[in-house]
Design an enzyme around this catalytic site. Structure first.
Site, mmCIF file in Angstrom:
data_model
loop_
_atom_site.group_PDB
_atom_site.id
_atom_site.type_symbol
_atom_site.label_atom_id
_atom_site.label_comp_id
_atom_site.label_asym_id
_atom_site.label_seq_id
_atom_site.Cartn_x
_atom_site.Cartn_y
_atom_site.Cartn_z
ATOM 1 N N LYS A 43 2.372 -6.266 -0.481
ATOM 2 C CA LYS A 43 1.346 -7.066 -0.694
ATOM 3 C C LYS A 43 1.781 -8.381 0.117
ATOM 4 O O LYS A 43 0.966 -8.710 0.777
ATOM 5 C CB LYS A 43 1.477 -7.469 -2.427
ATOM 6 N N ARG A 79 10.765 -3.407 -13.112
ATOM 7 C CA ARG A 79 9.681 -4.180 -12.657
ATOM 8 C C ARG A 79 8.649 -3.004 -12.576
ATOM 9 O O ARG A 79 7.310 -3.240 -12.709
ATOM 10 C CB ARG A 79 9.916 -4.585 -11.413
HETATM 11 P P1 G5P Z 1 6.437 -11.114 -6.946
HETATM 12 O O1 G5P Z 1 7.228 -11.980 -6.050
HETATM 13 O O2 G5P Z 1 5.218 -10.955 -6.905
HETATM 14 P P2 G5P Z 1 6.158 -8.234 -7.103
HETATM 15 O O3 G5P Z 1 7.321 -7.477 -7.599
HETATM 16 O O4 G5P Z 1 4.781 -7.895 -7.175
HETATM 17 O O5 G5P Z 1 6.748 -9.625 -6.810
HETATM 18 P P3 G5P Z 1 7.100 -7.677 -4.216
HETATM 19 O O6 G5P Z 1 8.491 -7.336 -4.847
HETATM 20 O O7 G5P Z 1 7.056 -9.132 -3.763
HETATM 21 O O8 G5P Z 1 6.100 -7.738 -5.264
HETATM 22 P P4 G5P Z 1 5.524 -6.750 -2.261
HETATM 23 O O9 G5P Z 1 5.092 -8.179 -1.868
HETATM 24 O O10 G5P Z 1 4.256 -5.924 -2.670
HETATM 25 O O11 G5P Z 1 6.677 -6.681 -3.301
HETATM 26 O O12 G5P Z 1 6.123 -5.953 -0.756
HETATM 27 P P5 G5P Z 1 6.953 -6.721 0.501
HETATM 28 O O13 G5P Z 1 7.946 -7.750 0.100
HETATM 29 O O14 G5P Z 1 5.713 -6.841 1.353
HETATM 30 O O15 G5P Z 1 7.280 -5.320 1.035
HETATM 31 C C1 G5P Z 1 8.508 -4.969 0.420
HETATM 32 C C2 G5P Z 1 9.400 -4.101 1.608
HETATM 33 O O16 G5P Z 1 8.839 -2.869 1.997
HETATM 34 C C3 G5P Z 1 9.682 -5.218 2.677
HETATM 35 O O17 G5P Z 1 11.042 -4.742 3.091
HETATM 36 C C4 G5P Z 1 8.880 -4.852 3.791
HETATM 37 O O18 G5P Z 1 9.418 -4.932 5.112
HETATM 38 C C5 G5P Z 1 8.536 -3.205 3.532
HETATM 39 N N1 G5P Z 1 7.149 -2.848 3.835
HETATM 40 C C6 G5P Z 1 6.118 -3.338 3.480
HETATM 41 N N2 G5P Z 1 4.897 -2.982 3.647
HETATM 42 C C7 G5P Z 1 5.196 -1.858 4.406
HETATM 43 C C8 G5P Z 1 4.849 -0.766 4.831
HETATM 44 O O19 G5P Z 1 3.188 -0.540 5.084
HETATM 45 N N3 G5P Z 1 5.282 0.366 5.319
HETATM 46 C C9 G5P Z 1 6.664 0.176 5.626
HETATM 47 N N4 G5P Z 1 7.403 1.385 5.868
HETATM 48 N N5 G5P Z 1 7.483 -0.718 4.873
HETATM 49 C C10 G5P Z 1 6.673 -1.616 4.471
HETATM 50 O O20 G5P Z 1 6.932 -11.398 -8.366
HETATM 51 C C11 G5P Z 1 8.197 -11.540 -8.673
HETATM 52 C C12 G5P Z 1 8.347 -11.849 -10.344
HETATM 53 O O21 G5P Z 1 7.694 -13.074 -10.339
HETATM 54 C C13 G5P Z 1 7.173 -13.182 -11.445
HETATM 55 C C14 G5P Z 1 7.407 -12.001 -12.657
HETATM 56 O O22 G5P Z 1 8.821 -12.112 -13.198
HETATM 57 C C15 G5P Z 1 7.959 -10.648 -11.135
HETATM 58 O O23 G5P Z 1 8.602 -9.741 -11.387
HETATM 59 N N6 G5P Z 1 5.527 -13.248 -11.598
HETATM 60 C C16 G5P Z 1 4.749 -13.270 -12.470
HETATM 61 N N7 G5P Z 1 4.913 -13.203 -13.691
HETATM 62 C C17 G5P Z 1 3.776 -13.119 -14.433
HETATM 63 N N8 G5P Z 1 2.512 -13.267 -13.882
HETATM 64 C C18 G5P Z 1 2.512 -13.444 -12.616
HETATM 65 N N9 G5P Z 1 1.106 -13.382 -12.116
HETATM 66 C C19 G5P Z 1 3.510 -13.467 -11.744
HETATM 67 N N10 G5P Z 1 3.532 -13.437 -10.272
HETATM 68 C C20 G5P Z 1 5.048 -13.404 -10.222
#
Ligand code: G5P
Ligand code: MG
Length: 215
Positions: free
Chosen positions: A13, A171
């Site tokens: 994302k 998660r």
């Molecule tokens: P976050 O910060 O919102 P999450 O768990 O939803 O966290 P996260 O972990 O940030 O999501 P992402 O953004 O979907 O994941 O993924 P990313 O960071 O872009 O990519 C992950 C990895 O994969 C990276 O190393 C990247 O290089 C690689 N990658 C990405 N895309 C690709 C691809 O297409 N191909 C390949 N090969 N690799 C790829 O929330 C964190 C915490 O905050 C709280 C909660 O406690 C939550 O757990 N929180 C909330 N709580 C309640 N309500 C809300 N609305 C909340 N929002 C946050």
């Protein structure tokens, strides 16, 4: 354009939102980044959120809706934006709809990034994030040019506290129970676009562009 990007932890994302913002001049609103910034600055919100985040649990809905209300409709509110990580529960989605009705705003599309959970666990374990500009790297597939330094701004790269194996599992479980029901919720609106999110980040970005502008 106003978009929501939805999908499990680690599906990409943040990565795709950064690409979209760069390509289309939109504002990235990541509730995860907002909460991590609050923890870093030891604010009251940070203190409140820390216990939930380190356990991989969600921060309470009323706190999150308050943050979003201020971000979307307070001073310096953006016109074109992407919501990354919000909404995450049915209550948050309903609260957001109420805000949109009050402010006479409509969302253009909800992008659901779809990938296999096993791929996601590998991606999260190797993720590194810039402490300064939040750019996202992957030690296996997208490493920085210089170890530990952000290519874009030279900032320090760190591993998120919630990217430990046991917290990742938690998660993913929280996603299945509390966030996945949003897929059906948004299917009813007719605005949900399902985006295949395996392959490289550039390939996924092409899939998104095809859905949004047809190429
Ligand atoms: P976050 O910060 O919102 P999450 O768990 O939803 O966290 P996260 O972990 O940030 O999501 P992402 O953004 O979907 O994941 O993924 P990313 O960071 O872009 O990519 C992950 C990895 O994969 C990276 O190393 C990247 O290089 C690689 N990658 C990405 N895309 C690709 C691809 O297409 N191909 C390949 N090969 N690799 C790829 O929330 C964190 C915490 O905050 C709280 C909660 O406690 C939550 O757990 N929180 C909330 N709580 C309640 N309500 C809300 N609305 C909340 N929002 C946050
Ligand atoms: Mg993210």
């Amino acid at each position: 354009m106003k978009l929501i990007i939805l999908g499990p932890p680690g599906v990409g994302k943040g990565t795709q939102t950064q690409k979209l913002c760069l390509a289309f001049g939109m504002t990235h609103i990541s509730t995860g980044d907002i909460l991590r910034e609050a923890i870093k600055n030891r604010t009251k919100l940070g203190e409140q959120a820390n216990a939930f985040m380190t356990k991989g649990e969600l921060v309470p809905d009323d706190v999150m809706l308050g943050i979003i209300d201020e971000k979307l409709f307070g001073k310096h509110a953006p016109v074109n934006y992407i919501l990354d990580g919000f909404p995450r529960t049915i209550a948050q989605a309903e609260g957001l709809e109420k805000l949109f009705i009050v402010h006479k705003v409509q969302i253009d599309a909800i992008l659901l990034l779809d990938a296999d959970v096993r791929k996601i666990i590998d991606r999260l374990s190797a993720r590194r994030t810039c402490r300064n500009c939040n750019a996202v790297y992957n030690l296996m597939t997208n490493p920085p040019k210089q170890t530990g330094r952000c290519d874009a701004c030279g900032g320090d790269l760190f591993q998120r506290d919630d990217d430990k194996a046991e917290t990742i599992t938690r998660r993913l479980d929280v996603y299945t129970r509390q966030t996945k029901p949003l897929v059906d919720f948004y299917k009813k609106s007719g605005n949900l676009r399902i985006i295949p999110a395996t392959g490289t980040p550039d390939e996924v970005f092409q899939n998104i562009k095809k859905e949004l502008i047809g190429g």
